[in-house]
Structures are given as C-alpha cells and as structure tokens.
Design a protein around this motif. Sequence first.
Motif, PDB file in Angstrom:
ATOM      1  N   LEU A  35       0.825  -1.203   0.000  1.00  0.00           N
ATOM      2  CA  LEU A  35       0.000   0.000   0.000  1.00  0.00           C
ATOM      3  C   LEU A  35       0.864   1.260   0.000  1.00  0.00           C
ATOM      4  O   LEU A  35       0.478   2.275  -0.556  1.00  0.00           O
ATOM      5  N   VAL A  36       2.042   1.140   0.606  1.00  0.00           N
ATOM      6  CA  VAL A  36       2.941   2.300   0.629  1.00  0.00           C
ATOM      7  C   VAL A  36       3.276   2.706  -0.799  1.00  0.00           C
ATOM      8  O   VAL A  36       3.238   3.879  -1.171  1.00  0.00           O
ATOM      9  N   LEU A  38       1.573   2.017  -3.412  1.00  0.00           N
ATOM     10  CA  LEU A  38       0.377   2.530  -4.084  1.00  0.00           C
ATOM     11  C   LEU A  38       0.208   4.010  -3.770  1.00  0.00           C
ATOM     12  O   LEU A  38      -0.079   4.819  -4.648  1.00  0.00           O
ATOM     13  N   VAL A  39       0.415   4.359  -2.498  1.00  0.00           N
ATOM     14  CA  VAL A  39       0.260   5.759  -2.109  1.00  0.00           C
ATOM     15  C   VAL A  39       1.383   6.597  -2.707  1.00  0.00           C
ATOM     16  O   VAL A  39       1.163   7.684  -3.245  1.00  0.00           O
ATOM     17  N   SER A  40       2.616   6.060  -2.637  1.00  0.00           N
ATOM     18  CA  SER A  40       3.739   6.865  -3.110  1.00  0.00           C
ATOM     19  C   SER A  40       3.691   7.058  -4.615  1.00  0.00           C
ATOM     20  O   SER A  40       4.219   8.034  -5.144  1.00  0.00           O
ATOM     21  N   PHE A  42       1.099   7.718  -6.177  1.00  0.00           N
ATOM     22  CA  PHE A  42      -0.116   8.469  -6.467  1.00  0.00           C
ATOM     23  C   PHE A  42       0.089   9.569  -7.512  1.00  0.00           C
ATOM     24  O   PHE A  42      -0.731   9.716  -8.420  1.00  0.00           O
ATOM     25  N   LYS A  46      -1.968   9.892 -10.828  1.00  0.00           N
ATOM     26  CA  LYS A  46      -2.772  11.077 -11.100  1.00  0.00           C
ATOM     27  C   LYS A  46      -2.484  11.581 -12.504  1.00  0.00           C
ATOM     28  O   LYS A  46      -3.408  11.921 -13.261  1.00  0.00           O
TER      29      LYS A  46
END
Lengths: 381, 453, 255
Positions: A35-36, A38-40, A42, A46
């Motif tokens: 998940l890290v 996935l967030v990083s 972002f 975008k």
Amino acid sequence: METLKSLLHSLKRVLIIIAVIALLVLSIRVTKPDLVKLVSSFPKAKSIMGQLLRPEILGRESEKITVAQLVPVPCGSVANPEVPASGPRITVDPPCGNPKDKVQVRGYELPKNAELSIRWILPDGGLLSIKNAVTNANGELTETMELRPITAAVDGKPAQLAFEITLPEGKVVASQTLKDVLDAMFVTIFMALIATTIGTIFAVPLSFLAASNITRKGWLGSAVYYIVRAFLNIIRSYEPLVLATIFAMIVGFGSPFAGVIALSITTAASLGKMFSESVEGIDSGPIEAVTATGANKLQVVVYAVVPQIIPDFLSFTIYHWDINVRISTIIGFVGGGGIGYFLSQRINTLQYSQSGTALLAIILVVWALDFLSSEIRKQLV
Amino acid sequence: MKEKTSRSRLVSIFLSALVPGLGQLIQKKYRAAIAIFLAVATSIAVVAWYGKPAWYILPALIWLWNIWDASSLPGGKNAVLPILLWLLMAYGIGGQVTEFNLRALVENSKRSKDIVSAMFQLDFTQPKTEKKEGFTDIQSPCSATPPVPDRTVNGVRVYVVEPCATVNQTITVKGEGFWPNTPTLIYWQNPIGGKAMDAQVKSDAQGNVSLEWVVSPYVHSTAPDPTVPQIHRIKVSQSRPIGGIELSDVGGYVVQGIYETLALAFLSTIVGALIAIPFGFLAARNLMTGNPVTTAIFLVTRTILNIVRSIESLIIAIIFVIIVGLGPFPGMIAITIHTVAALGKLYSEVIEGIDSGPIDAVKATGASWPQVVRYAVIPQVVPTFTALTIYRWDINIRSSTIIGFVGGGGIGFFLWQWIVLQDYRAVGTAFVAIAVVVIILDFFSARIRERLV
Amino acid sequence: MLKVEHLTKVYPNGTVALKDLSFEVPDGEFLVIIGLSGSGKSTLLRCINRLIDPTEGKITMDGIDITAAKGAELRHIRRQIGMIFQHFNLVKRSSVMTNVLSGRLGYLNSWSSTLGYFPHEEKERALAAMTRVGIADKVHSRADALSGGQQQRVGIARTLMQEPKLILADEPVASLDPVLAHSIMQYIEKLNEEDNVSVICSLHYLDLIQRYAERVIGLKDGVKVFEGLPSEINRAKFKEIYGEEAQDMRATALV
C-alpha cells in the motif's frame, strides 16, 4: 443434546471463519500488497489518469509550411545557393561547409511564436529530424548546428535544411486517433460477430449431444454424452485469451484470426452448455402429439422440437455476442487486431490520451450493446 | 377505392425510395420500417467504412427490395432476401477485416501438430536423481608454463594427459572414482561459463572415464583475443535415478503460478466484496431515490459502476502495472476494482428485491434502525450476497489466469513467457494445470452455492 | 373395426402395465375406458398408435396389423388415428395455425414442410377445422395465449386435419373445469356422430361417462375388470374398479 448440536454449529462457524482468515493471510503473503507503494505512486497515477480522462477526440485541421535552403557539403560540391531577399527564408552562415563544421542558421519572416521542427532533407529524399524550436515574436529564429557526413551532396545533389511549421487553422475535425479507434472498434465488433456465428453453428449439434434426454440412451449414447460434457467443461475452464495464445502460436501473432478462432471455440463450448440445458428442458408433449399425427422424424424435430428451443437459442446467442464484444476488446493483446491491440500499443508507448480515446470507445460500445442485447432478449421471451 | 390504393401505393414507393423504411412507416408497419431503415443504414455505414465501392451493391439491393416491399399493399414481401443480403455484407466484410483464413490453419497443420504434440508431453515432474561430478581447469591456448590440469576432490579425480589445450589438437580427458558402468557427460566450459563442447561416454567397470577429444575452435568464440591464454574448465558429471519423482523446474513454476493465481483471486474477491457492499447500498434504487441529494448519489454510483464494469480487468491491470510495477499486486488491484463494479451492481439488485414485509414487521415492534437492519435486512440479503460472491470468485479465478499476460502475476505471467520462448511442453503443462484447478474449484463453488440457496 | 388381442405391455423396469387385454371397437363406436391413474389407460391408448410398443399381443385395424408396422407404413397408419391429450401438447410458442397444420404432416412432402411451406388448400382445410371447433378468430395467436378450453379445441382441430378413422382421447377434459369439459366432449361427440369416427376415450367423471359413452371398459392394474353399457355401472361397480379411494373422488359425488 440440543446444546451439543448448537455448540457444534457454532464450532463449525468458527472453523470456517478461521479458515477464511488463514487463506487471507496466505494470499496476502503471496500477493504482497504494497500500500505504501500505491500511495507513493499516487502522483504518477494522477498524471496517467489525468491524461486518460482527456481523450483525444477532436483535432484541429492544420496547414504545413516548409521553408528550405540548399546547403552544399562539402563546399564547392554544388554552387552556393541564392537567398531570396524577402518572404520566409533561411540563411546559413557560412553558406557551405565540411562535415563537423559548425554553421549558424537564421530564419526570417516566419510565423510569429510558431513551433517548428528543423530537419534535413537528404539528397536521397530521406528526412533527418534535428530538433524542435519556437520562433520569436518577430518571426525569427537563430540556431547553431553541426554539419554531418550524412548531409554530404551525392552526385551533385545537395542536402537541404528545412523548417517545417505546422499552423493550426482553427477548423475542428475528428482527430486521427478517433479515426483509428473507430477502425479498430469496427474490427472488434466484427471479430465478435464472426466468432459468435461460428460458435453458435458448432454449439447446436454439441448441445444435442450434451443433452441427457436426447443422447443418454444405451452405453454408446452415455459415452458420447459424458465425453461431450467433459470436453465442454474443459474448454469452458479457459479464458478465451488463454486459448487465443495457442492459435496465435499456430497462425502467427498479429492477426485477428487467432483471436476469432479462440473466441469461436469458447463460444461453442459455453453456448453448447447453455443450449443443452434448454434442450433438456423441452416439453415432450408436443413431440408425442406430432409423432401421433404420423409425421416422420425430421418433421417432428422441425414442428415439435425447434419451436420450443429457438427463442432460448436466439436469446443466448445474442447475450453471448454481447460477452464476446467485451472479450474482443482484450483479445487483441495476444492475437493482434481490434481495439485491444490498439490499446496495448498506445499504453506501452505511454500515449495515455490516445488510450483514453480507446477506453471511451470501449465503454460506449459495450454499454450500447449491453442495452441493445437486453432489449432484444426482452422481445424474444 | 381502387384508385386510392394505387395512389397510396405510389406515395409509399416514392417515400421508400427517398428514405428506406419511410413508405412502410406511413403504412403503419412500424417494425418493418425500423428494421429496413437499420438494415440499409448499417450496411451503408459498414461499406463506407470498409471503403471498397464494389460492396455498395449489397445496400443498393436491400434499398431496391425495400421499394418493392413498399409497393405491395397491404402485406409485405418475404424478408429472407434482404436478410441474406445483409448477412452477406456483414460476414463478407467481417471475414475480410478479421483476416479470416481457414487455409492458414491447414497450411500450418504440420506446425500445429508439432506444437500440440509437444504440449501433450507434460513437463511437470522428473525422476529424482543424484549426481557425481568433478572438474579440472585447463589452459588454452598454451602459455610457457601452464597450470597442471589435474584435480581431485572427495576421491573423484579429473585430469588431462596433456598439460594444456591447443585448438584442433587432440587431448585425452580422464576421470577416476566415478560410478562404474554409468553414462557420463563431459563438457567444456569457456571462461565466461558458456558450454563450448560436450560429449557422452560411459564409465568402465572400475569407475574410470576416458575421452579422446579434439579441441574445437569454438572454445575461443567468446575470447576477446584468441591468442591470449585463458583458463577453461572441463566438467565430468554423472547422474542416476534413485527412485521416486520430484517436480521439474517447469512444474515448480506451474505450482507457484497456480498458487499465486488462487491467492490473487481469493484476496481480490474478499476485498472487492467488502468494498462492494457500501456501493451496493448506494446504488439501490429503493433506498436512495427518496430525496434529490441521495438520488444524485445513486445516479453517480450507478454510472461509475457501469463504466468500470465495461472495462475488462486486463485493461485496468496494464495501467496499474505501469503505476506500481510488475507482480501480483497490480493484478490484484485490477481484479478487485472490476469485482467491486460487478458485485456492487448485483448487490444493489438484491437490495432492491428485498421484501418490505419483514422490515415493516420489525419496525412495528418498535425496533431501532440498526435493529431493523440486523433482523430484517441482513437475513434477507446475506445468503444471496454470499452466493454471488462465490460465483464472482469463480470468475476471478479465470481472470487471474490471464492477468499475468500483462505482468499482473499468477500462472499467466509464466505462461506468457513460455509462449514467447516457444517452450510448448511448459505451455501444455500450464494449460493442464489451469483446467484441473478451474474445474475442481468450479465444482466446489457450485456445491457451496447449492447449499446456500 | 379395431381389434385388440391378448395385449400385454411390460416396461423395462418390470412394471406390468397391461395384461392379456382383448376387446373390439366397431366402426363409429364411442368407447370409454375407465380406471385409476396407473391402471394402464394411457399405455393402452399409446399402444394403439404405437407411441409405445406393446410387449405381446396384436392390434389390427380393418385387418391391417398395427403391431407389425414399421417406418412409412406405421406413419401411414398413425395419420388415420387422431389423438387428443390431457395437457393438449401444443407447441406453445408456435401460432395456432402452425399447431393445427402440424396435424397434416403425415400427408405432406417431407422437404417442403420442413422448410415451413404448406399448400394453400391445406391452409383452407386448417381454417375450416378451426371454424368447426369455434376458434377461427385465433388463427394468428400464439398457442400459449389461449385458455385451456381453447387450447384443447386447437388439439381437436389438429386431429381433424388428419381426417382420422379413429380418435384416441387420453383424459381430454381432466385439466378443465366441468363446464368446459362438457363443451369439449360435445365436440368429440359431434365428430363421432357426423364423421362416423370411432372414439376411444379415457374418462374419470361418472356423469360424463353416462352421458357420452356407448360402451365402457374398466381397467384395474392392466386387467379388464368390466365391459358393458354405461347404465350397468352402479356405485358398487365403480367402487370395484376404483377401489375404496373412490370415496374421495369427485366422480362419486354424482352417483
């Protein structure tokens, strides 16, 4: 006794929950969700999504202006060219040179603040792009360039230095991408159409062989029934894309044909199964009645069996066409052809706004067919 | 009266010639009108797209038939002919653009036979073996003082009679302490580890091996300068079955791939189902169309679910592979997203179909809202939700077999590599594994669903 | 003249449905078969047109051996024997017209009828048959859009298309309410009287039996237990044929 039963019941429930949790833990360890990451990632996501959501649909009609100037390499290979006194023009200083010499290139009276690309038109007609540049507010441009051995004159024919300026003309037209997407979409729909047709043609005899009320009589019939059933189940266990790989290996990658065969086979298998259930559900009364009138076997099939199964068959077939269009959108990933091929190429070359156009087309077509097929099926029942 | 008929006939003919189906429309044959218009319009559109003018003959014929049909009052003509024409157009052009070519299958029959027969030779297990190996280093080409090519480890000795190897000269390789009467592989490893030459011999009754070997120029093929002496290696190796079988390399990857596939499918089904539940409630017409705000939420949710549902998970997977990199994780995200969209829609339909009787009954007892949900709503939806989720699990297992094609992990990842490497035995093994696993899980999921409903 | 001699039917699972049954049906007779369900009535009727092959015995119609017929000969015999079914056995999704026309298949060329082509005079004949049973206005309706009574009339019209010498009616009114039952029975009686068609009909209701039958045969467990005039059936006889359960049957209410 009653308490023991309820105890066993709750024990069973606890065991199921424990098993599910254990499987989840195992799955998480195998899948390694990060998940890290996935967030990083972002910002990257975008930017990709941003481009996907701005599909390239319309373009502007454009006019191309090319300004060119002869450059003799080496000096004296041809006469130094004249430079026109006015109008869009290029000067080269010095006007000729040897390979690896540096020359200064100036453009005059070009469109103002316009993007242009600088390229060589080689003696054999080939193009060699150097760079893109922008003219200043006066429509002028200065660049320093190095002459290359490839720009040498051949048989008295020199290379030319050219500025190609693309001017948006303002007229809005469908973009080239949109045209390509429409082309690919047509192919996709046809792939689905042909695969559905071929699949249906094979599904009909298979369904009769796989219907217990028709085939499962005597040992030979039973054998046929079980073999056909097993065959249908095996084929049905594959995604059409997996089967497409085999045919792509045989007929070669890059043609929609491999996808069409694979899709036909999976269609035959799953329609065969669905049809056979419909055949198993027919009412034997009309068969008896038509037989009793003295009709022969063929007439019994045509007047007592076919009318009972036709609506189901049609309805399943149309439903499957709908599914096949969906699958055709991805079958191009392995077989080639259709919107899937277009999409995978554009995504692999990071052209997201063009990919967005393809995605939009997929969504619209799948939606439209979904609607159309359910409307037609409503009419059939 | 007769005159009137013939006049309205002329009008119909004129209108149908102008716009196909219009004549039928004013004769109030609505279905025929729509069908004729669609047939002509679609066939003209397709032919125009295809771009070969000769095909225009087909829409033109359908147009003519339409005029003829309009002239027959009050009935119509048998529609077999235009249907045939339309099908000819659709399949004719369709066959061309999909490069439909049965000959390609026949012409490649030899090739397909080779591929298919290789696929049937499954590469899943191999006999367990033990190995006895020895080696010695040898210089080639010769320098003035070459190191002695003789090495003994654990009683296994490998040596070369000559002090070093020169191209096109014969050397004698000898080995001692090997298993007697056993096939033995001798091979030459160049300085960068590549196999340059190999030979098959058999050890004698004493366990000795001997080989007269001509040194091929190929041993220097990777040397930057073949005149500079380099150290090469000669390996002598025996292997013999010790009974029993073990997974082959391919078998190991297949097991790993299937394991990944199942994990991927399981995880994305559970996660997807959990996320889908709130979406299902938001997309349920009966709960959400009370006031404008919730109606708006309902419409937005429905639209998003429908859009996402129409994009295959493979396409979503490519995008996530670019975002988070190769591996099962992007595949899991893609399948989860597709699961949320598909299950969200199905859940909302279940919620729309619940019986309001029990809700009213529980409300009438004075129960609070959470109590109503717990005792009147959940018991109604849970069995169907579970059955739908298990059904989705089935679909997800199939999807996870292909998600690896674009780098999303699972058996598809290995399968795609084997296809590219043309390792047909491995491809066949993967195919069998997929069928076995999918059929078994299908069977169990059908059993579970039967017990639930 | 239909003649049944020593007819026996044993099903593959060992059930004996008919046991050494013999009787005759003179031309133009209205014969009613009674008996509990499972007594062999349906099997008997289906043996006569060979939808079921009898195990032993012989059935002849006008001297032709039905039990020995095969292929085209069998179809030729079948087209002279009409059949009316309890559940009508119409093709529900086909139109009434197609259902009625299907009664004529035994007379038609196999290929053209397979393609759905019927000669004009056959369509006229079908319309006439429908008019006779009062459903001419339903020509283009789908069979499943009709009520039960109308569906059975389509069944009778289909039988009329065969121009039969004999009609087998297998509990033709068991799925209909009593008022409709009489109207359907009247159509069958009309055929029997006007066209001189023999009728073998299985029935349950005692009032229908006494109103329509010329002669009655009672079956119990595949054996003939009664043969005689409807007036000879009294409460005791009925009980003998139907067993003690007859008490619960609607039929007894009429005795």
